[in-house]
Each structure stands twice: as C-alpha cells, then as structure tokens.
Design a protein around this motif. Structure first.
Motif, mmCIF file in Angstrom:
data_model
loop_
_atom_site.group_PDB
_atom_site.id
_atom_site.type_symbol
_atom_site.label_atom_id
_atom_site.label_comp_id
_atom_site.label_asym_id
_atom_site.label_seq_id
_atom_site.Cartn_x
_atom_site.Cartn_y
_atom_site.Cartn_z
ATOM 1 N N PHE A 1 0.839 -1.198 0.000
ATOM 2 C CA PHE A 1 0.000 0.000 0.000
ATOM 3 C C PHE A 1 0.873 1.248 0.000
ATOM 4 C CE2 PHE A 1 -2.369 3.280 2.459
ATOM 5 C CZ PHE A 1 -3.273 3.592 1.466
ATOM 6 N N THR B 1 -7.878 -1.850 -2.499
ATOM 7 C CA THR B 1 -7.187 -1.511 -3.748
ATOM 8 C C THR B 1 -7.017 -2.755 -4.602
ATOM 9 O OG1 THR B 1 -5.860 -0.137 -2.279
ATOM 10 C CG2 THR B 1 -5.247 -0.129 -4.574
ATOM 11 N N ARG C 1 -8.807 -3.495 -8.201
ATOM 12 C CA ARG C 1 -7.996 -3.698 -9.385
ATOM 13 C C ARG C 1 -8.352 -5.015 -10.073
ATOM 14 N NH1 ARG C 1 -1.841 -2.863 -8.692
ATOM 15 N NH2 ARG C 1 -2.643 -0.836 -8.102
ATOM 16 N N GLU D 1 4.364 -0.466 -5.947
ATOM 17 C CA GLU D 1 3.809 -0.038 -7.228
ATOM 18 C C GLU D 1 4.967 0.470 -8.080
ATOM 19 O OE1 GLU D 1 0.763 -0.331 -7.992
ATOM 20 O OE2 GLU D 1 -0.260 -0.574 -6.076
ATOM 21 N N ASP E 1 4.987 2.955 -9.885
ATOM 22 C CA ASP E 1 5.059 4.404 -9.837
ATOM 23 C C ASP E 1 4.883 4.932 -8.412
ATOM 24 O OD1 ASP E 1 2.568 3.546 -9.482
ATOM 25 O OD2 ASP E 1 1.598 4.933 -10.852
ATOM 26 N N GLN F 1 -2.391 2.609 -16.837
ATOM 27 C CA GLN F 1 -1.322 1.936 -16.102
ATOM 28 C C GLN F 1 -0.500 2.916 -15.285
ATOM 29 O OE1 GLN F 1 0.992 -0.390 -18.785
ATOM 30 N NE2 GLN F 1 -0.213 -2.228 -18.426
ATOM 31 N N LEU F 2 -0.386 4.097 -15.846
ATOM 32 C CA LEU F 2 0.485 5.056 -15.182
ATOM 33 C C LEU F 2 -0.218 5.827 -14.073
ATOM 34 C CD1 LEU F 2 2.612 6.476 -18.099
ATOM 35 C CD2 LEU F 2 3.325 4.965 -16.243
ATOM 36 N N GLU F 3 -1.521 5.620 -13.993
ATOM 37 C CA GLU F 3 -2.252 6.359 -12.962
ATOM 38 C C GLU F 3 -1.683 6.036 -11.589
ATOM 39 O OE1 GLU F 3 -6.829 7.245 -11.733
ATOM 40 O OE2 GLU F 3 -6.378 5.835 -13.318
ATOM 41 N N PRO F 4 -1.228 7.051 -10.867
ATOM 42 C CA PRO F 4 -0.566 6.749 -9.603
ATOM 43 C C PRO F 4 -1.524 6.090 -8.588
ATOM 44 C CG PRO F 4 -0.716 9.135 -9.954
ATOM 45 C CD PRO F 4 -1.292 8.486 -11.154
ATOM 46 N N GLN F 5 -0.995 5.125 -7.905
ATOM 47 C CA GLN F 5 -1.767 4.377 -6.916
ATOM 48 C C GLN F 5 -2.318 5.291 -5.831
ATOM 49 O OE1 GLN F 5 -3.472 1.709 -5.614
ATOM 50 N NE2 GLN F 5 -3.185 1.559 -7.814
ATOM 51 N N HIS F 6 -1.512 6.268 -5.443
ATOM 52 C CA HIS F 6 -1.894 7.035 -4.268
ATOM 53 C C HIS F 6 -2.537 8.346 -4.622
ATOM 54 C CE1 HIS F 6 -0.545 4.000 -1.705
ATOM 55 N NE2 HIS F 6 0.534 3.876 -2.452
ATOM 56 N N ASN F 7 -3.065 8.337 -5.817
ATOM 57 C CA ASN F 7 -3.889 9.448 -6.215
ATOM 58 C C ASN F 7 -5.009 9.596 -5.170
ATOM 59 O OD1 ASN F 7 -5.905 10.968 -7.453
ATOM 60 N ND2 ASN F 7 -5.058 10.447 -9.470
ATOM 61 N N PRO F 8 -5.226 10.796 -4.648
ATOM 62 C CA PRO F 8 -6.216 10.957 -3.601
ATOM 63 C C PRO F 8 -7.612 10.524 -4.042
ATOM 64 C CG PRO F 8 -4.980 12.996 -3.938
ATOM 65 C CD PRO F 8 -4.536 12.039 -4.989
ATOM 66 N N SER F 9 -7.818 10.423 -5.347
ATOM 67 C CA SER F 9 -9.158 10.071 -5.798
ATOM 68 C C SER F 9 -9.384 8.562 -5.833
ATOM 69 C CB SER F 9 -9.387 10.645 -7.192
ATOM 70 O OG SER F 9 -8.507 9.995 -8.081
ATOM 71 N N ILE F 10 -8.366 7.767 -5.517
ATOM 72 C CA ILE F 10 -8.538 6.319 -5.523
ATOM 73 C C ILE F 10 -9.645 5.959 -4.538
ATOM 74 C CG2 ILE F 10 -6.700 6.015 -3.840
ATOM 75 C CD1 ILE F 10 -6.183 3.350 -4.883
ATOM 76 N N HIS G 1 2.794 10.798 1.451
ATOM 77 C CA HIS G 1 1.445 11.233 1.133
ATOM 78 C C HIS G 1 0.404 10.420 1.907
ATOM 79 C CE1 HIS G 1 -1.865 12.664 -1.238
ATOM 80 N NE2 HIS G 1 -2.269 11.415 -1.295
ATOM 81 N N LEU G 2 -0.570 11.103 2.485
ATOM 82 C CA LEU G 2 -1.657 10.407 3.168
ATOM 83 C C LEU G 2 -2.931 10.541 2.337
ATOM 84 C CD1 LEU G 2 -1.463 11.410 6.947
ATOM 85 C CD2 LEU G 2 -0.902 9.213 5.932
ATOM 86 N N HIS G 3 -3.630 9.436 2.156
ATOM 87 C CA HIS G 3 -4.915 9.478 1.474
ATOM 88 C C HIS G 3 -5.881 10.321 2.308
ATOM 89 C CE1 HIS G 3 -8.777 8.044 -0.060
ATOM 90 N NE2 HIS G 3 -8.131 7.660 -1.138
ATOM 91 N N LYS G 4 -6.788 11.001 1.632
ATOM 92 C CA LYS G 4 -7.755 11.875 2.301
ATOM 93 C C LYS G 4 -8.499 11.128 3.424
ATOM 94 C CE LYS G 4 -11.443 12.631 -0.081
ATOM 95 N NZ LYS G 4 -12.163 12.949 -1.309
#
Lengths: 551, 47, 167
Positions: A248, A310, A314, A498, A500, B8-17, C2-5
């Motif tokens: 994570f 997650t 996925r 990940e 990225d 694929q490149l969309e970052p995992q920790h994008n706050p919108s996940i 980074h912390l998720h919201k």
C-alpha cells in the motif's frame, strides 16, 4: 525493490532449527494450558501431585518467552537472508544465538519442572527461584543479542554494497524490531544480572522489589510489541502479495514501525498503575505515551483495509464491499493471519481500557487481562505466525503446502477461532466480575460471587480443550510440512511496490535520529521516577523460598 | 492504446482512488473502540 | 509522504478519540483526585508493627466518624490479618453500611500480594516496604470477596476474606 535472494540449504537449516523449537514449545506449553483450564474448572485434579503453579510457570515461560523468541528470531533471520543475504560468518553467529538460547531454555525449563522455580514468568521478587532459572533466562537474552547484532551487521553490509539505495522494507522492519528488543531487554538483563542472580546465590542479602518490578516492566511492554511486530511485517509486506496485490505504501509502513519503536518502550508504568510506590503524575505521563503507541496501529488498520480494497478493485470487484467478499478465503496463508487481524480489534480496544490510568483498577490482575492477551498474543500474533509457517516451512524444506494441508490449516484456524472465542470471552466476563488471574481453583469464602466465577471457569476449560485440539493439529501440519509433504517449490511471498510509487523519504532511514528520539523519550519517562524510587527506597527484601514450595 | 498506457500510469496514491469501503470499515472499528471504552468507564463509575 | 484523504479523516477521528479518553481520565485524576493509589509511603517490612496503623490492636475495621471507616490489614503468605474479634478469633469478614466511606490501608510482611475487593474498584498491589492505601465509597450492597490477585506462592488461591455492604 531488489530481487529477493535464494535461500541456501545450509541457511535453511539454521532457520528451521528455530522452527523446531517453536513447535515443540507449542506442544509442551499448550499441554500446560490445557491442564490449567481443566484444573481451574474444579472438576479435575492434576495427576502425580503436579503443582498448578509449576504448570502455570511452564506455560508462561515456554509460550511467552521461548516460543515467541525462537519463532521471531528464526523468521527474521529468514527475512534477512531473503532480502539482504547472510554470510558464512553471520550464519555461524546465528548458530551461536540458537545454541545459547536453547541451553538457556533447557536450564530454565528443567529448573521449573523440578519445582524449583514456581515464580511464574514474571518472577517477581522477593519470591526466590533457584539461581539456574535466572541464569537460564539470562542466556536466552544474551543469545537473542547475538541475533540482534548479526541482523544489524547483515543490513550494514548490504547498505555498504548498495550505496544510496533504500534498504528492503522487511530488512528495515527486522532491524527496527531488533533495536527495540535490544534497548528494552537491557532493563530485564540489568535486573537479572545485577539484582536477581547475586541475590539468589546469596551474595546480596536483599533486593529492591519496586526497582526490579520497574525494570521488568520497562522490558515487559516492549516485549509484547516484539511479538507483534513480526505479525505486522507479514501484514504489511507479505499478505498483499498473497492476495495478489502490491504494497500500500512503503513510507507509511516504515513510519508506523518508527512510531512503534519510539513509543513501545517508555510505557511500562501502565502495568504498574495500582502500585503504591510510583508518583501518579508519572503514571499518567506514561499513560499518555501508551496512547501514542496506539496511533501506528490505527495507521496499520487503515493500511490493511486499503490494501484489500485496492487489490480487490484492481481485480475488478465492484460495489462498496465486493473486494472484501472476494478475498482468498480458502488460502490458509491469508485466512489465519486475517483471523488474527480481526482478533486485534477487541484485543486492541481492551488494551486501551487496560492502560486507562485509574480505570485500570477495574480489571488489574483479574482474568480479564488473561483474556486480553490470549486475544492479542495467542490469537493475533500466533495465528499470523501459523500463517507464516504454512509457506515458510515448506519453502525452507523444499516441499509444498498441498491442498490437503491447506485444508487442514483452514480447519485448524477455525478450531482456534472457536476455542479462543469461548475461552477469551469467558475470561473477559469473569474478569469484569472480579475473578482473579493466576490462581488455582478455589471456592474462597463461597457465596454467589465466587459461584458465578466458577461457571466461566468451566467455559474456559471447554475453550482450552478445543484449543489444545487445534495445537495438536498444528503440530501435525508442521511435521508434515517439515518432513513428509511432497517435494517442490513453495513461494516466499514478498509484496512489491507499485511501479510508480512515491519515493520513500531518506529521512525514514536516519537511524541516529529515530534511535536518538527513542532514547530521549525513555530518559524523559523514566529518569525522575527511577530516581524517586531509589531515593524513597524502603529496606530491601530478603529472599523467600518457602512460599513457592522450596525448602 | 494511449488510454491503456495512461491507466497503467495512474498513480496508486492518487487521492481520488476509491477507498470508501476502507473508510467505513475503519470507522466501524473506531465506533467499537469508543463503545468498549465508554462501557467500561460506565462500569468503573458505577462501582 | 502522502496520506490518502480518508486516512487523514480516520487518523483525526482515532487520535481525537484517544485525546477524549485522556481528557476524561486526566480531569478525573487531577481535579477529582481519582488517581490510582500511590502514596510513596515506605515501611520496614520486617517491622510493620512500628507503624501505628499496623499495630496488632489497630488491625481490622474501625469507625472514625459517622459513616467513615478505616480498615487496617497486614498481608502475609497466605493470609490477610484483619485483627481478632471479641472471642480472640481471626476476623475474616467485615461489614459496613451502604454509602459509607472506607479507607483501606494495607502492607505486606513478606512477598508481593494483591488486594482486590472483587466487584468494586478497590484493587491494589501490596508490596513489601510500601503502604497501599485507597479510599472509596461503598456504593453497592452485597457480599464481596477479597482476593489476593497477585501470585504470592503455592497457596495463593487460599488467601481471601469478605467485605459485606449492608443496606
């Protein structure tokens, strides 16, 4: 992340040696647990005049100190070997650790079994066991220190060869756990070497009881985190791989381990809240610090659920909880640790109650506490260890976890869950009703109150019996995995980041900083109270042998 | 093609996940902790 | 880092709960005086009689004012000494009326003991060299078992007494 290394045969032999002792301990210690619950139901008398407190001491020492320490050190050696490698010299040191610990264990165990150390695993002065008991314990600790410095060395060598790279997550976690263990065990080692051994041999006439208890609990709370952190290692860095996901967050995992290192030590007073000789303000300060150590566990809870969600999303599972429904429930490598995670919810909530300053008197030394740590260590931690053993043992022995053994493992996990739910719930309720822990069957002065306790003690015997069946099954599975399962390759699951993922801040590997803060917090929490304890010392206590049946 | 690469490149920790389920799960856990603590505190006060 | 919201929401909620617990406990402890017992008063465990409270004639229950009681006890393996009754027999049960305030004072002559009036909040460690002391209001009627709840030796489970609170 670096590619994991291959574990050589000779290394596997070292790691497996720790596992043999682990599962032998499980059988011996578990049998003692069964006998206790039966004896305390009031329906059975122990055979051959065995003393209840002898088996209670064996149970606590063998499961709480021996099983855990051997498993942890074996598992952590395997993790280090897999992620950063082990040299010939380091392997030799590993064998030294093993033999020192084993000799110490045998010494302590024999002393207990012949009735010369009915002092329980906390060995509170001024009850005096035979010196061999204390010397045995000291050897176990010294042996573990050899492992500590070997692990440090392994990471150091890797860092030198891989300049500028961040250490593998699992190696980082192992080193955190070992740093905590070393700092904490200095307290109990000081108490055993400076206070108990000279006093038990008769070289010192008296002992400072409160100081010995304070040193013990300075060690005693981080001890439980020493058990828990390897479970967290599996939850953070192994389970994601098993469920087909990724890590994570590498940084958050490291951050939570750093917080655990800092806040698991300066909190020992929450085990001493009802003691007469410690300033209540300092008790409260350590209560506040204890609550701080809850925070990394809150982070862990989020991180686990987030990994599940997650991964599930996925894999295409829809809906609010579709990801939950599709977790690999039929894979024991997942199921056993998962049940452990669930048990940590009531376990953790109960733990917050225990540490709540004056509210501690509600449950202090009642059997609620026993119920509490049978959820935390004897469910959360041990089921996660079992979950690890299902793949680690065959990986090391070059065998496979067959579908049949997987199924037996699932049955084992369910038996454990049922037995522990019955036993631990009964213990929690009996404790709230005032029933004491660490006591043989007794009707005391009679009356309704005592009668209500006995009912719950019967339930504990039922739960204890079911758990023992689970133990026998687990030992059977272990023997199969170690010696009889078909040859093959079992995966050593390590979750990857990940592609990225955010880079992990360099700061998280600043050992001087984190260990410095840890030591500063310890000095803050303990300097003044320990100074007070020394300044206000009553006359020391002479040893007492007769209360534990030594003449 | 371009779309899949982007995915694929969309970052995992994008706050919108989407972690809604996680939020609900941990909140239930939080409520359980609160209930346990206040239950015990009530018992403590009543004794 | 980074912390998720949602993780922020969760951590604020969790840490807020912990802070709330601490405020409640701290307020009760520092303003209402409900700290767990800690008096840091020491005593010679081999000569507890030198302390006024633990002279043989001062052991047991004593009413010091209307509705106010003191109980002095000496613990030793495997007995609580509550003094003698009028017939010269050891006291094993004390009785107090509901709503009375009772100060329990106890020390040990030998090893570590526990002292819990099971079903109440009277729960103390008793250690050689220290005086344990806790004052409480007996709010509920009933027979409460006094148990030694810290292991003190192989007859530890036979160390008990009774406190009866009557209407």
């Amino acid at each position: 992340m670096m590619n994991p290394l291959k574990i050589a045969k000779q290394d596997a032999r070292l790691y497996m040696s720790f596992m043999y002792v682990t599962f032998a301990s499980l059988l011996v210690g578990g049998l003692m647990g069964l006998l206790q619950t039966l004896a305390r139901s009031g329906k059975f008398t122990l055979p051959f005049n065995i003393n209840y407190y002898t088996i209670l001491t064996v149970h606590g020492v063998i499961l709480g100190l021996v099983l855990t320490t051997f498993f942890i050190i074996g598992f952590q050696f395997a993790l280090m070997g897999k992620t950063v490698g082990i040299s010939d010299k380091q392997r030799k040191a590993g064998w030294w650790a093993f033999w020192l610990m084993l000799v110490g264990t045998v010494m302590a165990a024999v002393t207990i079994l012949v009735g010369q150390a009915n002092v329980l695993y906390t060995f509170y002065a001024p009850l005096r066991a035979h010196p061999a008991f204390y010397i045995g314990l000291a050897l176990v600790i010294v042996g573990s220190w050899v492992a500590v410095f070997t692990n440090f060395r392994q990471l150091y060598v890797w860092k030198k060869a891989n300049k500028g790279q961040k250490s593998p997550l699992l190696a980082f976690m192992v080193v955190i756990n070992m740093a905590m263990w070393f700092i904490a065990s200095l307290g109990v080692a000081a108490s055993v070497l400076i206070q108990f051994i000279p006093w038990s041999l008769g070289y010192a006439e008296t002992i400072n009881v409160l100081l010995s208890r304070t040193l013990f609990w300075y060690f005693g709370h981080p001890l439980v985190y020493f058990w828990l952190l390897p479970a967290y290692m599996a939850w953070y860095a192994i389970i994601p791989k098993i469920i087909g996901g990724k890590l994570f967050s590498d940084s958050l995992a490291r951050m939570s381990f750093i917080l655990l290192l800092m806040f698991s030590i300066p909190v020992g007073f929450h085990h001493q809240l009802t003691e007469p000789g410690i300033d209540p303000t300092w008790k409260f300060i350590q209560v506040v610090l204890t609550f701080m150590v809850v925070i990394p566990t809150l982070m862990t809870a989020f991180s686990i659920f987030a990994t599940f969600e997650t991964t599930g999303r996925r894999l295409g599972h829809k809906g609010l909880f579709g990801w939950f429904k599709h977790l690999p429930w039929k894979d024991v490598r997942f199921l056993a640790p998962f049940i452990g995670m669930v048990a940590f919810i009531p376990g953790g909530a109960g733990g917050i109650v225990n540490a709540s300053h004056q509210m501690n008197s509600l449950i202090h030394n009642t059997i609620w506490v026993t119920g509490h740590f049978h959820l935390t260590v004897a469910t959360t931690v041990i089921l996660t260890y079992f979950g690890i053993a299902y793949w680690l043992v065959p990986h090391l022995t070059g065998r496979r976890l067959t579908p049949r053994l997987n199924k037996l493992g699932i049955i084992q996990s369910i038996i454990w869950t049922v037995g522990m739910t019955i036993m631990s719930t009964a213990m929690h309720i009996e404790g709230l009703l005032g029933g004491p822990r660490r006591s043989n069957f007794s009707t005391y002065a009679g009356g309704d109150q005592v009668q209500s306790w006995i009912g719950y003690q019967m339930a504990q015997a039922v739960g204890g019996t079911i758990l023992f069946i689970g133990i026998v099954l687990m030992v059977y599975i272990f023997i199969q995995l170690a010696f009889f399962a078909p040859r093959g390759v079992e995966e050593f699951p390590i979750a990857e980041e990940e592609v990225d993922a955010e880079p992990t801040p360099k700061l998280l590997e600043n050992w001087y900083l984190w260990i410095g803060i840890t030591i500063a917090l310890i000095l803050f929490a303990y300097t003044i109270p320990v100074f007070d304890i020394l300044k206000h010392s009553p006359p020391g206590s002479v040893p007492f042998d007769w209360p534990i049946g030594r003449y | 093609m371009a779309k899949s690469t982007k995915q694929q490149l969309e970052p995992q920790h994008n706050p919108s996940i989407n972690l809604k389920g996680t939020l609900i799960a941990v909140m239930l856990l939080g409520v359980f902790i609160l209930a346990t603590w206040f239950g015990c505190y009530y018992l403590f006060l009543s004794r | 880092m980074h912390l998720h919201k949602f993780e922020k929401v969760w951590l604020i909620f969790g840490m807020g709960s912990l802070a709330l617990f601490l405020v409640i406990l701290g307020f009760a402890a520092f303003w209402k005086g409900t700290h767990p017992q800690s008096h840091i008063e020491t005593i010679d465990p081999e000569n507890v009689e030198a302390h006024d409270s633990f002279k043989p004639e001062n052991l047991g229950l004593r009413e010091v004012a209307d509705g106010k009681y003191i109980v002095n006890i000496v613990a030793s393996a495997f007995n609580y000494d509550f003094g003698m009754d009028a017939d010269g027999k050891p006291v094993k049960k004390i009785r107090v009326p509901k709503g009375s305030t009772v100060l329990f004072q106890i020390t040990s002559k030998d090893v570590v003991h526990g002292f819990q009036v099971a079903g109440t909040n009277v729960n103390m460690m008793v250690e050689p060299g220290h005086v344990s002391r806790l004052e409480t209001e007996m709010k509920n009627v009933g027979e409460f078992t006094v148990v030694c709840n810290e292991y003190c030796g192989i007859a530890h489970h036979q160390m008990f007494a009774t406190v009866e609170v009557y209407e």
